[in-house]
Design an enzyme around this catalytic site. Structure first.
Site, PDB file in Angstrom:
ATOM      1  N   SER B  21       2.261  39.087 -33.318  1.00 25.30           N
ATOM      2  CA  SER B  21       2.281  37.267 -33.978  1.00 25.30           C
ATOM      3  C   SER B  21       0.302  37.463 -34.674  1.00 25.30           C
ATOM      4  O   SER B  21      -0.305  38.042 -34.504  1.00 25.30           O
ATOM      5  CB  SER B  21       2.732  36.487 -33.528  1.00 25.30           C
ATOM      6  OG  SER B  21       3.965  36.840 -32.669  1.00 25.30           O
ATOM      7  N   CYS B  22       0.531  36.099 -35.262  1.00 18.50           N
ATOM      8  CA  CYS B  22      -0.731  35.593 -36.157  1.00 18.50           C
ATOM      9  C   CYS B  22      -1.590  35.732 -35.106  1.00 18.50           C
ATOM     10  O   CYS B  22      -0.959  35.149 -34.185  1.00 18.50           O
ATOM     11  CB  CYS B  22      -0.315  34.653 -36.805  1.00 18.50           C
ATOM     12  SG  CYS B  22      -1.620  34.282 -37.202  1.00 18.50           S
TER      13      CYS B  22
END
Lengths: 139, 82
Positions: B21-22
């Site tokens: 994920s970011c």
């Protein structure tokens, strides 16, 4: 061209805000920013060796703590200590423990904190760093 | 670049960051960019919606050339030239 600078006054010792700090640190690392983190009061609790991996408190939406922690696992999000460590490996990140904050949590020496911490300092260091930084955050 | 041009590109390095994920994909791109030469092409695979916007901005700041993005089933292929 000199790297841009970010200072972070890290007050929070809760996993939700520390995770957010880790995400922002990742952004700074991607851009090769020089980062100085000042670990204040409650954050110093989280940085104590005995607390860093066991502290699961969240500061906001506390009734959803279990869901939040489960979501971090589902999304394969690194623990905040790992996010901080990754950032330190990728860009110039210095982590200073506020001396007063350390004493609040009975942390007198650098060895009382996880090895991410670089030194123990006074608030004057933060003021000097913040004066010359491009981004200054309080979390 | 057009979809056809992007599809026809010869890629020198692929970074598969679909499991993160970011800011995971952005950091994976940052790590990998050091492993290719100037002028070579890298593609970043990401299932993170934010990354398709972050990579072009990052390219602009770091002096790389953003070439375009292909939308695949459940993820993006983001192309850039060092």
């Amino acid at each position: 061209m000199a790297n841009k600078k970010m200072t972070l006054a890290l007050f929070s010792g809760s996993v939700d805000k520390l995770t957010a700090a880790g995400v922002i640190l990742g952004g700074a690392a991607a851009e090769d920013m020089d980062v100085e983190i000042f670990v204040l009061l409650q954050a110093a609790f989280a940085f104590k060796k005995e607390n860093a991996m066991t502290n699961e408190r969240v500061a906001e939406i506390t009734d959803k703590q279990d869901e939040f922690l489960a979501s971090l696992k589902r999304l394969n999000a690194p623990h905040w200590t790992e996010a901080f460590r990754n950032a330190k490996e990728m860009t110039n990140v210095k982590i200073h423990i506020c001396g007063f904050a350390g004493k609040v949590w009975h942390g007198e020496k650098l060895e009382d904190f996880i090895d991410l911490a670089d030194d123990i300092c006074g608030i004057g260091e933060y003021m000097s760093a913040a004066e010359t930084s491009d981004i200054n955050l309080f979390i | 670049m057009t979809t056809e041009e992007l599809t026809a590109l010869t890629v020198d390095k692929t970074v598969d960051a679909r499991g993160t994920s970011c800011p995971g994909p952005l950091l994976a791109a940052k790590k990998a960019i050091g492993e290719i030469e100037k002028g070579q092409i890298m593609e970043v695979l990401s299932a993170d919606e934010g990354t398709r916007r972050d990579i072009p901005k990052w390219c602009t700041k770091k002096g790389f050339e953003y070439l375009g993005t292909l939308e695949e089933s459940g993820y993006f292929k983001i192309f850039l030239r060092k």
